[in-house]
Design an enzyme around this catalytic site. Structure first.
Site, PDB file in Angstrom:
ATOM      1  N   ASP A  44       0.948  -0.872   0.079  1.00 34.74           N
ATOM      2  CA  ASP A  44       0.148  -0.142  -0.369  1.00 34.74           C
ATOM      3  C   ASP A  44       1.128   1.661  -0.077  1.00 34.74           C
ATOM      4  O   ASP A  44       1.535   1.550   1.372  1.00 34.74           O
ATOM      5  CB  ASP A  44      -0.843  -0.280   1.615  1.00 34.74           C
ATOM      6  CG  ASP A  44      -2.055  -0.973   1.364  1.00 34.74           C
ATOM      7  OD1 ASP A  44      -2.693  -0.428   0.107  1.00 34.74           O
ATOM      8  OD2 ASP A  44      -1.999  -1.794   1.732  1.00 34.74           O
TER       9      ASP A  44
ATOM     10  N   ARG B 204      -7.223  11.293   1.492  1.00 35.30           N
ATOM     11  CA  ARG B 204      -6.815   9.770   0.272  1.00 35.30           C
ATOM     12  C   ARG B 204      -7.738   9.444  -1.019  1.00 35.30           C
ATOM     13  O   ARG B 204      -7.113   9.412  -1.801  1.00 35.30           O
ATOM     14  CB  ARG B 204      -6.927   8.597   1.336  1.00 35.30           C
ATOM     15  CG  ARG B 204      -6.218   8.189   2.775  1.00 35.30           C
ATOM     16  CD  ARG B 204      -6.904   6.658   2.821  1.00 35.30           C
ATOM     17  NE  ARG B 204      -6.214   5.415   1.976  1.00 35.30           N
ATOM     18  CZ  ARG B 204      -6.671   4.154   2.591  1.00 35.30           C
ATOM     19  NH1 ARG B 204      -8.190   4.299   3.165  1.00 35.30           N
ATOM     20  NH2 ARG B 204      -6.555   3.089   1.758  1.00 35.30           N
TER      21      ARG B 204
ATOM     22  N   HIS C  75     -11.766  -1.450   8.589  1.00 39.09           N
ATOM     23  CA  HIS C  75     -10.687  -2.327   8.872  1.00 39.09           C
ATOM     24  C   HIS C  75     -11.155  -2.726  10.453  1.00 39.09           C
ATOM     25  O   HIS C  75     -10.659  -3.268  10.669  1.00 39.09           O
ATOM     26  CB  HIS C  75      -9.516  -1.018   9.345  1.00 39.09           C
ATOM     27  CG  HIS C  75      -8.864  -0.883   8.224  1.00 39.09           C
ATOM     28  ND1 HIS C  75      -8.524   0.297   7.559  1.00 39.09           N
ATOM     29  CD2 HIS C  75      -7.255  -1.060   7.086  1.00 39.09           C
ATOM     30  CE1 HIS C  75      -8.649   0.779   6.000  1.00 39.09           C
ATOM     31  NE2 HIS C  75      -7.167  -0.396   6.590  1.00 39.09           N
TER      32      HIS C  75
ATOM     33  N   ASP D 198      -9.258  -6.334  -0.778  1.00 33.60           N
ATOM     34  CA  ASP D 198      -8.997  -5.632  -0.110  1.00 33.60           C
ATOM     35  C   ASP D 198      -8.209  -6.770   1.281  1.00 33.60           C
ATOM     36  O   ASP D 198      -9.048  -7.942   0.825  1.00 33.60           O
ATOM     37  CB  ASP D 198      -9.815  -4.873   1.088  1.00 33.60           C
ATOM     38  CG  ASP D 198      -9.500  -3.735   1.090  1.00 33.60           C
ATOM     39  OD1 ASP D 198      -7.924  -3.921   1.598  1.00 33.60           O
ATOM     40  OD2 ASP D 198      -9.991  -2.605   1.308  1.00 33.60           O
TER      41      ASP D 198
END
Length: 257
Positions: A6, A75, A118, A190
């Site tokens: 990442d 982001r 997450h 992911d």
């Protein structure tokens, strides 16, 4: 082998601190200079290539449409389809031209979520029509501009598939990404050890379900035991003909291509 990382720039960076930091996506969008955005991608790719890394899980093509969303936030390249498409694709091209494979993420769009995937599974109540008017546009544009890999987000879109998140959903991977957007490249999940999956599913079951739904690569980033469980359950699924050998071969050839 794919050796991936990442490396978006900004707060999502895996480079050692000795290297000058790459600006965050929001700042790149605010500069709004095409040559600058392409050069950022080129620098990202050249640095990764120099370190022997050949795949980058970037750029982010999520639109920061929900200002309370902290997991995406800065982001994202911006709050509009135009800014995100333009600069995301330029960064993608810059990475690609450095002989590193860019991965656009997080399909079908993580910009309008409250929950951080997450930690647990975010829920989005948008219809397909609403997605087509906003979230899907940067991905569609990237696909038209030669995107090789798309990462599936762990997001539950209740109006499209009320049972499975996008990363495990045939309706979203095959129905929207493959059929509607005509994407023929590689689909990667992911990380399956993120809370969105780990809190709600067995990692082996989730890995098999994702492959059956249309993904090509299952990303298991943490813990050897998790990786072994995923591999063993995938092999069992093929041996039991729950996933056909032909389907596995198609995925392998798609990856090789």
């Amino acid at each position: 082998l794919f050796i991936g990382v990442d490396e978006e720039g900004g707060r999502v960076s895996r480079f050692p601190k000795e290297l000058t930091k790459i600006p965050k996506a929001r700042d790149i969008g605010l500069v709004d200079d095409e040559k600058f955005s392409y050069k950022i991608g080129n620098i990202l790719g050249e640095r990764l290539s120099a370190l022997g890394i050949n795949i980058d899980f970037a750029p982010v093509l999520d639109i920061h449409s929900n200002l309370k969303n902290t997991v995406i936030g800065d982001r994202a390249y911006g709050t509009t389809t135009e800014i995100v498409s333009k600069h995301g694709i330029l960064v993608m091209d810059g990475i690609m031209d450095s002989n590193v494979i860019p991965v656009v993420k997080h399909f079908p769009g993580h910009g309008d979520t409250y929950m951080d995937s997450h930690i647990d599974l975010p829920v989005v109540n948008k219809t397909i029509d609403e997605l087509e008017e906003l979230e899907l546009i940067p991905f569609e544009n990237a696909i038209k501009n030669g995107a090789d890999v798309v990462m599936m987000g762990h997001i539950l879109l209740t109006n499209i598939d009320e049972e499975y998140p996008a990363s495990l959903s045939k309706k979203i991977i095959n129905g929207i990404l493959r059929e509607k957007l005509k994407f023929n490249g590689v689909v990667v999940t992911d990380d399956m050890t993120m809370g969105a999956i780990a809190q709600n599913y067995d990692i082996g079951d989730a890995s098999v379900r994702s492959l059956k739904a249309g993904s090509d690569i299952v990303l298991v980033c943490f813990d050897y035991e998790n990786q072994i469980i995923a591999l063993n359950d995938i092999m069992k699924a093929v041996n039991n003909n729950d996933i056909s050998q032909d389907e596995i071969d198609k995925k392998v050839y798609r990856i090789l291509k």
